[in-house]
Design a protein around this motif. Sequence first.
Motif, short mmCIF file in Angstrom:
data_model
loop_
_atom_site.label_atom_id
_atom_site.label_comp_id
_atom_site.label_asym_id
_atom_site.label_seq_id
_atom_site.Cartn_x
_atom_site.Cartn_y
_atom_site.Cartn_z
N TYR A 154 0.82 -1.22 0.00
CA TYR A 154 0.00 0.00 0.00
C TYR A 154 0.85 1.27 0.00
O TYR A 154 0.42 2.32 -0.47
CB TYR A 154 -1.00 0.01 1.16
CG TYR A 154 -0.43 0.10 2.55
CD1 TYR A 154 0.09 1.28 3.06
CD2 TYR A 154 -0.44 -1.01 3.39
CE1 TYR A 154 0.59 1.37 4.35
CE2 TYR A 154 0.05 -0.94 4.69
CZ TYR A 154 0.56 0.24 5.16
OH TYR A 154 1.06 0.31 6.45
N GLU A 155 2.09 1.19 0.49
CA GLU A 155 2.97 2.35 0.46
C GLU A 155 3.38 2.67 -0.98
O GLU A 155 3.48 3.84 -1.36
CB GLU A 155 4.21 2.08 1.31
CG GLU A 155 5.09 3.29 1.54
CD GLU A 155 4.45 4.32 2.47
OE1 GLU A 155 4.73 5.52 2.28
OE2 GLU A 155 3.67 3.92 3.36
N GLY A 182 0.80 4.76 -2.62
CA GLY A 182 0.65 6.12 -2.13
C GLY A 182 -0.01 6.26 -0.78
O GLY A 182 -0.07 7.36 -0.23
N HIS A 183 -0.50 5.16 -0.22
CA HIS A 183 -1.15 5.18 1.09
C HIS A 183 -2.20 6.29 1.17
O HIS A 183 -2.22 7.10 2.11
CB HIS A 183 -0.11 5.31 2.19
CG HIS A 183 -0.60 4.91 3.56
ND1 HIS A 183 -1.91 4.52 3.82
CD2 HIS A 183 0.04 4.84 4.75
CE1 HIS A 183 -2.03 4.22 5.10
NE2 HIS A 183 -0.86 4.41 5.69
N HIS A 184 -3.11 6.31 0.20
CA HIS A 184 -4.16 7.33 0.16
C HIS A 184 -5.40 6.94 0.96
O HIS A 184 -6.30 7.77 1.14
CB HIS A 184 -4.56 7.60 -1.29
CG HIS A 184 -3.45 8.13 -2.15
ND1 HIS A 184 -2.87 9.35 -1.93
CD2 HIS A 184 -2.80 7.58 -3.21
CE1 HIS A 184 -1.91 9.55 -2.82
NE2 HIS A 184 -1.85 8.49 -3.61
N GLY A 185 -5.47 5.70 1.40
CA GLY A 185 -6.62 5.23 2.17
C GLY A 185 -6.22 4.87 3.59
O GLY A 185 -5.03 4.84 3.93
N ARG A 211 -5.60 -1.09 -10.10
CA ARG A 211 -5.00 0.21 -9.80
C ARG A 211 -5.44 1.23 -10.85
O ARG A 211 -5.75 2.38 -10.52
CB ARG A 211 -3.47 0.09 -9.78
CG ARG A 211 -2.93 -0.70 -8.61
CD ARG A 211 -1.41 -0.88 -8.68
NE ARG A 211 -0.71 0.39 -8.51
CZ ARG A 211 0.60 0.49 -8.36
NH1 ARG A 211 1.36 -0.60 -8.37
NH2 ARG A 211 1.17 1.67 -8.20
N THR A 251 -8.96 4.59 -10.75
CA THR A 251 -8.99 5.99 -11.17
C THR A 251 -10.25 6.29 -11.97
O THR A 251 -10.80 7.39 -11.87
CB THR A 251 -7.75 6.35 -12.00
OG1 THR A 251 -7.74 5.60 -13.22
CG2 THR A 251 -6.46 6.04 -11.24
N LYS A 267 -13.09 6.56 -9.38
CA LYS A 267 -13.01 7.83 -8.65
C LYS A 267 -13.51 8.99 -9.51
O LYS A 267 -14.20 9.88 -9.02
CB LYS A 267 -11.57 8.10 -8.20
CG LYS A 267 -11.09 7.21 -7.06
CD LYS A 267 -9.65 7.54 -6.69
CE LYS A 267 -9.16 6.71 -5.52
NZ LYS A 267 -7.75 7.02 -5.17
N LEU A 287 -5.05 3.06 -2.19
CA LEU A 287 -5.75 3.97 -3.10
C LEU A 287 -6.99 4.60 -2.49
O LEU A 287 -7.53 5.57 -3.04
CB LEU A 287 -6.15 3.23 -4.39
CG LEU A 287 -5.00 2.64 -5.21
CD1 LEU A 287 -5.54 1.94 -6.44
CD2 LEU A 287 -4.00 3.72 -5.60
N GLY A 288 -7.49 4.06 -1.38
CA GLY A 288 -8.77 4.54 -0.87
C GLY A 288 -9.90 4.11 -1.78
O GLY A 288 -9.74 3.27 -2.67
N ASN A 289 -11.09 4.65 -1.54
CA ASN A 289 -12.27 4.44 -2.40
C ASN A 289 -12.84 3.03 -2.31
O ASN A 289 -13.69 2.66 -3.12
CB ASN A 289 -11.95 4.77 -3.86
CG ASN A 289 -13.20 5.10 -4.67
OD1 ASN A 289 -14.01 5.92 -4.24
ND2 ASN A 289 -13.36 4.47 -5.81
#
Length: 398
Positions: free
Chosen positions: A144-145, A148-151, A322, A326, A329, A356-358
Amino acid sequence: MHRRQFIREVFGLWAAGCAAGRLEAASDKQQEWNKSLAQHRIASVDVKTVQLRWPRQVGKNSRLDVHGWGPRETVCRITTDKGAAGWGQFLAGPQDVQRIRSAVKDRTAADLFDPAVGILKPELRPLDFALHDLAGVILGVPVYEMLGHHGPAANLCYSGMIYFDDLEPPDNPAGIEKVLQNCRQDIEYGHRQLKVKIGRGNRWMDKEAGLARDIEVTQRIAAEFAGIDILVDGNDGFTCDSIIRYLEGIGDIRLFWIEEPFAETAEDYAKLKDWLKSHNKTALTADGEYNPDEARLLELLKAGLVDVALQDICGYGFTAWRKYMTVLKDIGVKASPHAWGSRLKTHYTAHLAAGLGNVLTIEGVTCTSDDVDFGDYPLKDGKLVTSSAAGFGMTLKE
């Protein structure tokens, strides 16, 4: 447009923009990561099977007979000349092993994989999870890093294991109490969301009797387990009219979502959505797990007729997800990749969610194995905490 063609197109669009994407993402950290990957050459690719065990026999759904006690999964381990190793589910058949070995042998990890993108060629898809894991191990970071660790590290996680166990064994059915026992077991395990299979009348019971049993099971679960989110999954076992009859039958019970009630069409989903709105129901609609027409599904998502995209985490592959995230989103749609059958898939989805979150909620599949150490993924008060160990944080035992 069916799944295989859609995935090819996703990969095609992504590959066309890959060079530009790599330049845009070439931060100092990314450059260092790519240099580190370039120092490792692929020495071997080994393929084997692992046995996963569920905590109980899993019964029927609206389409399929008894699922049994757990699957055997094919996995691969990639080892580099410097001794780094990563592994994951192998997304191909045994006839493909030698071809894939030949394609990657002596190539650097950077030739095959970019942390900012994922695998760099569609033909590497069988190694998608193993290459993500290998890169994480080489770089010393969780997957997850790299995303981008967005979530959040901890995400909602539902039990995906409440099947038609009231119908088993056929010569002496256990009845609804068995379903309630399974719900209780999964709540004690840590889940606060339960996905309940419905659609008994599609194959296993008389249609009216099956509908009545679906309603009764839902009512009993709601009455006994207050505060638990109920998700229902019809596995395309209903018509639009019969799922509305089910919803009328359960009355004021709040559903978190309604999954795959019927084969997806705009007409049926519009009718269902109109009914939900006119009756002040908040249940989301979720679809895309079973053999979807991808172009049609995307139109349903864009139109707001389907609220949650469910395509399988392995059926798509991690890199394709991945890219697809996008798209979701951009149109304001949540994801919850299908992960049924394997705790490996649950943990892969956890990294997608944290990276990525979401992701609205994760499908939880409880497994043990003599072949796999599933790592540090505690389930606390309904949320699955993603391992911070390198790669996917799981170990393939010798």
